[in-house]
Structure formats: structure tokens, C-alpha cells
Design a protein around this motif. Structure first.
Motif, short mmCIF file in Angstrom:
data_model
loop_
_atom_site.label_atom_id
_atom_site.label_comp_id
_atom_site.label_asym_id
_atom_site.label_seq_id
_atom_site.Cartn_x
_atom_site.Cartn_y
_atom_site.Cartn_z
N GLU A 19 0.67 -1.45 -0.43
CA GLU A 19 -0.08 0.20 0.32
C GLU A 19 0.87 1.04 -0.58
N CYS A 20 1.61 1.19 0.71
CA CYS A 20 3.14 2.34 0.41
C CYS A 20 3.60 2.82 -0.82
N VAL A 22 2.93 1.97 -3.79
CA VAL A 22 1.02 2.50 -5.06
C VAL A 22 0.56 3.76 -3.85
N ALA A 23 0.72 4.87 -2.99
CA ALA A 23 0.07 5.48 -2.80
C ALA A 23 1.08 6.61 -3.31
N SER A 24 0.28 7.91 -3.99
CA SER A 24 0.70 8.69 -4.49
C SER A 24 1.87 9.12 -3.77
N ASP A 25 0.64 9.86 -2.66
CA ASP A 25 1.53 10.72 -1.62
C ASP A 25 2.81 10.07 -1.17
N GLU A 27 6.30 9.03 -1.00
CA GLU A 27 7.54 9.57 -1.85
C GLU A 27 8.98 8.49 -2.23
N SER A 28 8.65 7.77 -0.81
CA SER A 28 9.99 6.85 -0.42
C SER A 28 9.58 5.82 0.64
N HIS A 41 11.81 -1.33 -6.47
CA HIS A 41 10.91 -0.64 -7.30
C HIS A 41 11.35 0.88 -6.41
N LYS A 43 10.89 3.24 -5.78
CA LYS A 43 10.05 3.87 -4.19
C LYS A 43 10.89 3.39 -3.13
N ARG A 202 -0.84 10.01 7.80
CA ARG A 202 -1.41 11.46 6.95
C ARG A 202 -1.60 13.04 8.28
#
Length: 218
Positions: A19-20, A22-25, A27-28, A41, A43, A202
């Protein structure tokens, strides 16, 4: 957002890592483990570290992150309290204390378990140890949280590293929709668990302990 994941070779950690990535926000992602994952990957960065009781030698590599998802854990079956405490409590707090120092104000999510004893005085050894671990993580000068899942159904190719567990999850996977309907408070998926961790990182809510019903509602 920059994230650290411990225990990414396990079933929960695999789900959270997925999930980390594929999450757009996000960064790494830094994965900390004793051996390489064997995957790549854009990221993903890996930190191989042998001593989980002491992270002083890798403090710099752990600096600059916004959240840590600590998914490392073992079953208490056949283990005596000192050994179980070393892995469950000592390793978790060694990481959390280091991150509180190098990333003050960051988020630390500890994956505990349903039935954990926050009073630290119950009869079940594992529940007391996890309760103390939760309490001490939450007391640190960072945004500490405890996640208490019950049954977790793996999705998206995630699997347990243990053969007998893979067989079990394959069997239950065919009836998971019914299982979830009958016991909605005790079941969730690796996807929902990972998404819930990201949501907490978040938003940093006031609630400190989360259950399957919370994961499923987010």
C-alpha cells in the motif's frame, strides 16, 4: 511522505509495503530487515541491519522520515517470557526510541493484536508484553499508535512466509466474505490495514488504539 517499514517479509508487512508503494503521496519507503527482500521498486530502499536491539550505528540512515510502520512480530507459542519480551518489546522500543530522537514529531504505528492487555497485569503473557509495548510506544515524544487486528485476510499476492499459514489463509480466503459478515469486528484485510496506517500517518488523530472495525471504516 517518507516511510519506514519493519517486518516487510511477513504477511502484514508485505501488505503494508504494497500500500505504501502504490500510494501517490508516499515519496519513498525504507525497509529495515536482517536480510534483503529480493525485490526492487523506484520508491524502495533497503537497510540490512543485524542487531534489532541497537540502532545507534544506523541513526543517520533512519533520519528524515515522516512515519514508521512496525510490523515485526512473532507468535508466543512455545516461547518463554524473556525471549518473547526481547523480540516483542525490546526490538520495538529500540526502533521507536531511536526514531523519536532522530525524527521528533514523526508517526510510529505498532502492530499489536486483538486481546492485548493495556493494564500489563493479566494472566496471558503475550497480552501483557504487547500491552507494555503499546503503552511505552505511545508515551514516547512522537505520534505513537497501536493497531490491534484480529483475523487478517491477505490480498494482492501477499502471503505468509509459513506454509501451514498459507494453507489456512487459502482455505479461509474462499469464505472470507461470509466470515467478514459474521464477525465484522474481528476481521480485516492486508489492504485495509495498510490503508489505515497511511491514513493515521497523514492525519495523526487523537485516538491511539485502533481495531479491525476502525481499519474497515477508514
Amino acid at each position: 511522505m517518507k516511510v519506514i517499514v519493519f517486518g516487510a517479509s511477513g504477511m502484514v508487512g508485505q501488505g503494508v509495503l504494497r500500500e505504501c508503494l502504490v500510494a501517490s503521496d508516499v515519496e519513498s519507503v525504507l525497509v529495515v530487515g536482517r536480510r534483503p527482500l529480493g525485490r526492487s521498486h523506484e520508491k524502495l530502499t533497503e537497510l540490512v541491519h543485524g542487531d534489532f536491539a541497537d540502532f545507534s550505528s544506523v541513526r543517520e540512515q533512519l533520519t528524515g522520515y515522516d512515519a514508521c510502520f512496525f510490523c515485526l512480530g512473532v507468535s508466543s507459542v512455545g516461547m518463554k517470557e524473556p525471549e518473547y519480551t526481547r523480540i516483542t518489546y525490546d526490538y520495538t522500543l529500540a526502533a521507536a526510541r531511536t526514531l523519536a530522537e532522530v525524527n521528533p514529531g514523526s508517526t510510529f504505528v505498532y502492530v499489536s493484536g486483538a486481546g492485548t492487555d493495556s493494564t500489563e497485569k493479566g494472566k496471558q503473557m503475550w497480552a501483557r508484553v504487547k500491552g507494555k509495548t503499546e503503552n511505552d510506544v505511545i508515551a514516547l515524544p512522537l505520534h505513537g499508535y497501536a493497531f490491534r487486528p484480529g483475523y487478517i485476510q491477505p490480498l494482492h499476492g501477499v502471503s505468509s512466509p509459513h506454509r501451514w499459514m498459507r494453507v489456512t489463509y487459502n482455505v479461509f480466503g474462499t469464505v472470507y466474505p461470509l466470515l467478514n459478515k459474521l464477525m465484522p469486528k474481528a476481521t480485516t484485510t492486508t489492504e485495509k490495514l495498510g490503508l489505515a496506517m497511511l491514513h493515521v500517518a497523514r492525519t495523526r488523530p487523537d485516538q491511539k488504539v485502533f481495531y479491525s472495525t476502525d481499519f474497515n471504516a477508514l
